[in-house]
Design a protein around this motif. Structure first.
Motif, PDB file in Angstrom:
ATOM      1  N   GLU A  77      48.701  53.334  49.150  1.00 31.13           N
ATOM      2  CA  GLU A  77      48.795  52.960  50.562  1.00 31.13           C
ATOM      3  C   GLU A  77      48.323  51.522  50.794  1.00 31.13           C
ATOM      4  OE1 GLU A  77      49.656  54.500  54.590  1.00 31.13           O
ATOM      5  OE2 GLU A  77      50.203  55.047  52.561  1.00 31.13           O
ATOM      6  N   ASP A  78      47.276  51.109  50.083  1.00 31.99           N
ATOM      7  CA  ASP A  78      46.656  49.813  50.361  1.00 31.99           C
ATOM      8  C   ASP A  78      46.943  48.738  49.315  1.00 31.99           C
ATOM      9  OD1 ASP A  78      45.433  50.707  52.730  1.00 31.99           O
ATOM     10  OD2 ASP A  78      43.856  51.660  51.572  1.00 31.99           O
ATOM     11  N   GLY A  79      47.149  49.118  48.090  1.00 29.79           N
ATOM     12  CA  GLY A  79      47.364  48.128  47.046  1.00 29.79           C
ATOM     13  C   GLY A  79      46.062  47.622  46.460  1.00 29.79           C
ATOM     14  N   GLU A  80      46.157  46.975  45.301  1.00 24.78           N
ATOM     15  CA  GLU A  80      44.963  46.563  44.562  1.00 24.78           C
ATOM     16  C   GLU A  80      44.136  45.522  45.305  1.00 24.78           C
ATOM     17  OE1 GLU A  80      43.866  44.449  40.301  1.00 24.78           O
ATOM     18  OE2 GLU A  80      45.626  45.732  40.441  1.00 24.78           O
ATOM     19  N   MET A  81      44.772  44.561  45.942  1.00 25.16           N
ATOM     20  CA  MET A  81      44.028  43.493  46.601  1.00 25.16           C
ATOM     21  C   MET A  81      43.173  44.035  47.743  1.00 25.16           C
ATOM     22  SD  MET A  81      44.402  40.753  44.972  1.00 25.16           S
ATOM     23  CE  MET A  81      43.602  39.686  46.175  1.00 25.16           C
ATOM     24  N   ARG A  82      43.741  44.932  48.534  1.00 25.01           N
ATOM     25  CA  ARG A  82      42.963  45.482  49.645  1.00 25.01           C
ATOM     26  C   ARG A  82      41.813  46.354  49.129  1.00 25.01           C
ATOM     27  NH1 ARG A  82      45.913  48.206  54.708  1.00 25.01           N
ATOM     28  NH2 ARG A  82      46.396  45.990  55.035  1.00 25.01           N
ATOM     29  N   VAL A  83      42.069  47.109  48.063  1.00 28.93           N
ATOM     30  CA  VAL A  83      40.993  47.932  47.491  1.00 28.93           C
ATOM     31  C   VAL A  83      39.873  47.045  46.963  1.00 28.93           C
ATOM     32  CG1 VAL A  83      40.388  49.570  45.667  1.00 28.93           C
ATOM     33  CG2 VAL A  83      42.515  49.860  46.940  1.00 28.93           C
ATOM     34  N   ARG A  84      40.248  45.948  46.311  1.00 24.63           N
ATOM     35  CA  ARG A  84      39.233  45.024  45.799  1.00 24.63           C
ATOM     36  C   ARG A  84      38.426  44.426  46.946  1.00 24.63           C
ATOM     37  NH1 ARG A  84      41.830  40.750  41.768  1.00 24.63           N
ATOM     38  NH2 ARG A  84      39.662  40.039  41.832  1.00 24.63           N
ATOM     39  N   ARG A  85      39.133  44.034  48.014  1.00 25.48           N
ATOM     40  CA  ARG A  85      38.454  43.445  49.162  1.00 25.48           C
ATOM     41  C   ARG A  85      37.497  44.450  49.800  1.00 25.48           C
ATOM     42  NH1 ARG A  85      42.565  42.755  52.205  1.00 25.48           N
ATOM     43  NH2 ARG A  85      43.306  40.915  51.088  1.00 25.48           N
ATOM     44  N   ARG A  86      37.938  45.682  49.911  1.00 26.12           N
ATOM     45  CA  ARG A  86      37.084  46.705  50.515  1.00 26.12           C
ATOM     46  C   ARG A  86      35.877  47.010  49.635  1.00 26.12           C
ATOM     47  NH1 ARG A  86      41.143  51.179  53.371  1.00 26.12           N
ATOM     48  NH2 ARG A  86      41.749  49.813  55.109  1.00 26.12           N
ATOM     49  N   ALA A  87      36.081  47.052  48.328  1.00 26.26           N
ATOM     50  CA  ALA A  87      34.960  47.292  47.420  1.00 26.26           C
ATOM     51  C   ALA A  87      33.928  46.174  47.533  1.00 26.26           C
ATOM     52  CB  ALA A  87      35.468  47.416  45.990  1.00 26.26           C
ATOM     53  N   LEU A  88      34.404  44.943  47.685  1.00 26.17           N
ATOM     54  CA  LEU A  88      33.480  43.817  47.849  1.00 26.17           C
ATOM     55  C   LEU A  88      32.768  43.890  49.192  1.00 26.17           C
ATOM     56  CD1 LEU A  88      35.674  40.943  46.367  1.00 26.17           C
ATOM     57  CD2 LEU A  88      33.648  41.971  45.321  1.00 26.17           C
ATOM     58  N   ASP A  89      33.482  44.341  50.224  1.00 25.78           N
ATOM     59  CA  ASP A  89      32.854  44.494  51.536  1.00 25.78           C
ATOM     60  C   ASP A  89      31.746  45.545  51.501  1.00 25.78           C
ATOM     61  OD1 ASP A  89      34.447  42.571  52.675  1.00 25.78           O
ATOM     62  OD2 ASP A  89      35.939  43.991  53.438  1.00 25.78           O
ATOM     63  N   LEU A  90      31.953  46.579  50.703  1.00 24.03           N
ATOM     64  CA  LEU A  90      30.940  47.623  50.583  1.00 24.03           C
ATOM     65  C   LEU A  90      29.740  47.156  49.758  1.00 24.03           C
ATOM     66  CD1 LEU A  90      33.213  50.751  50.006  1.00 24.03           C
ATOM     67  CD2 LEU A  90      31.799  50.282  52.001  1.00 24.03           C
ATOM     68  N   ALA A  91      29.923  46.078  49.022  1.00 23.97           N
ATOM     69  CA  ALA A  91      28.848  45.469  48.227  1.00 23.97           C
ATOM     70  C   ALA A  91      28.218  46.460  47.269  1.00 23.97           C
ATOM     71  CB  ALA A  91      27.778  44.867  49.153  1.00 23.97           C
ATOM     72  N   GLU A  92      29.038  47.342  46.701  1.00 24.20           N
ATOM     73  CA  GLU A  92      28.559  48.289  45.694  1.00 24.20           C
ATOM     74  C   GLU A  92      29.271  47.994  44.376  1.00 24.20           C
ATOM     75  OE1 GLU A  92      28.581  53.065  44.631  1.00 24.20           O
ATOM     76  OE2 GLU A  92      28.851  52.406  46.708  1.00 24.20           O
ATOM     77  N   ILE A  93      28.503  47.704  43.339  1.00 18.89           N
ATOM     78  CA  ILE A  93      29.107  47.410  42.044  1.00 18.89           C
ATOM     79  C   ILE A  93      29.728  48.702  41.495  1.00 18.89           C
ATOM     80  CG2 ILE A  93      28.695  46.651  39.676  1.00 18.89           C
ATOM     81  CD1 ILE A  93      26.335  45.030  40.725  1.00 18.89           C
TER      82      ILE A  93
END
Length: 334
Positions: A77-93
């Motif tokens: 639904e979101d694609g890799e770039m959006r998932v990466r951006r969201r993971a960075l927003d969550l600031a969880e490694i």
């Protein structure tokens, strides 16, 4: 070869083995197939990503313990770039056990076969999240309404059967209808009855677009229904409160029944029609026949625990309720 039959009376007297589902997330995600359905903009993809991060690292999810294992998150639904951006927003490694895939295949394009080759036999992965289910469905999505149930049953069954055979959990993100169903929220899942009949677990995420509060209803195949009240804060769903099946039932029981029980406890007994009872309770919004039905339906939830018996009798002109509180009479007699 003849069918093997078991006589019901043989197992009726045998102790039943205690079975507990093998859970990936305590009380929420069992091994097998789970449907997580929500309306558009209900932040269900944020929940799916947080679920992926939690299980792969073994941290709690919505206050529930997780079984740490490898996770594949199909972010169609979101694609890799959006998932990466969201993971960075969550600031969880992210843990190394979490893998993201955006390569899209449908069920009729050997999705399960390629998934099986990806998982292999090592047992590294225990959770597969598909966001969304619609993205892996084949041409049958355009089938006539007459064939919709059969097509959807076949599609969902493929995922369920594979999850059971592999011993993993598959979570499919799906959509809800726009129309609400107060009697049975499961009917709000988009599609035919197969969408709710096949999965082992159903999670219904409800959230108004402009609100930060939401609720997650949990409907299992064998367990009781319960609900989580949630708050979307700092890009994550946070647990506010858990409501048990008993609490949910109490919410459905009309408040007037508890007032009737209190009145009977205080007086010891009461006899009269449903219309008269409504008058005494100053209730104007409920028809007498509805009150009669509610009193019968919820007798064991409201009146029985208070020591109140209920009977009805018909006179020449009307139907009367006879309510009596044994506890009050015992105190009076003493």
């Amino acid at each position: 070869m003849a069918f093997k039959l078991t006589r019901a009376e043989d197992f009726f007297y045998e102790p039943m083995a205690h079975e507990k589902s093998d859970m990936i997330v305590e009380d929420l995600i069992p091994k097998g197939l789970t449907i997580l359905a929500g309306a558009p903009k209900s932040c269900k993809s944020w929940m799916a990503l947080d679920l992926s991060l939690a299980v792969s690292s073994g941290r709690p999810f919505l206050g529930k313990e997780t079984k740490a294992c490898g996770v594949i998150y199909f972010a169609f639904e979101d694609g890799e770039m959006r998932v990466r951006r969201r993971a960075l927003d969550l600031a969880e490694i992210p843990d190394h056990r979490l893998c993201i895939c955006t390569e899209q295949k449908t069920l009729d394009q050997d999705f399960i076969k390629e998934l099986d080759e990806t998982l292999g036999d090592g047992g590294e992965f225990g959770l597969v999240i598909i966001d969304t289910l619609q993205k892996i469905r084949g041409g049958s999505t355009n089938a006539s309404a007459a064939n919709q149930y059969g097509n959807e049953y076949a599609e969902i069954s493929q995922l369920k059967t594979y999850a059971e055979r592999k011993g993993i959990a598959i979570v499919c993100i799906h959509h809800l209808r726009k129309m609400r169903d107060k009697l049975d929220p499961v009917n709000e899942i988009l599609g035919s009855a197969a969408m709710s009949g096949v999965p082992d677990q159903i999670l219904l995420l409800k959230k108004d677009r402009l609100q930060t509060c939401g609720e997650l209803s949990i409907v299992g195949r064998d367990g009781p229904q319960w609900k989580m009240l949630l708050h979307f804060e700092e890009l994550r769903w946070q647990l506010v409160k858990v409501e048990t099946e008993e609490e949910l039932m109490r919410e459905e029981i009309p408040e007037i029944l508890y007032r009737i029980a209190e009145m009977v406890e205080a007086s010891g007994s009461w006899t009269g029609t449903a219309s008269r009872l409504l008058e005494e309770m100053a209730e104007t919004d409920m028809p007498p026949n509805v009150l009669s039905a509610k009193m019968s339906k919820y007798f064991y939830e409201v009146f029985y625990p208070a020591g109140i018996t209920m009977a009805s009798r018909r006179t020449a002109r009307e139907r009367q309720f006879v309510l009596s509180c044994e506890r009050t009479q015992e105190v009076t007699d003493a």
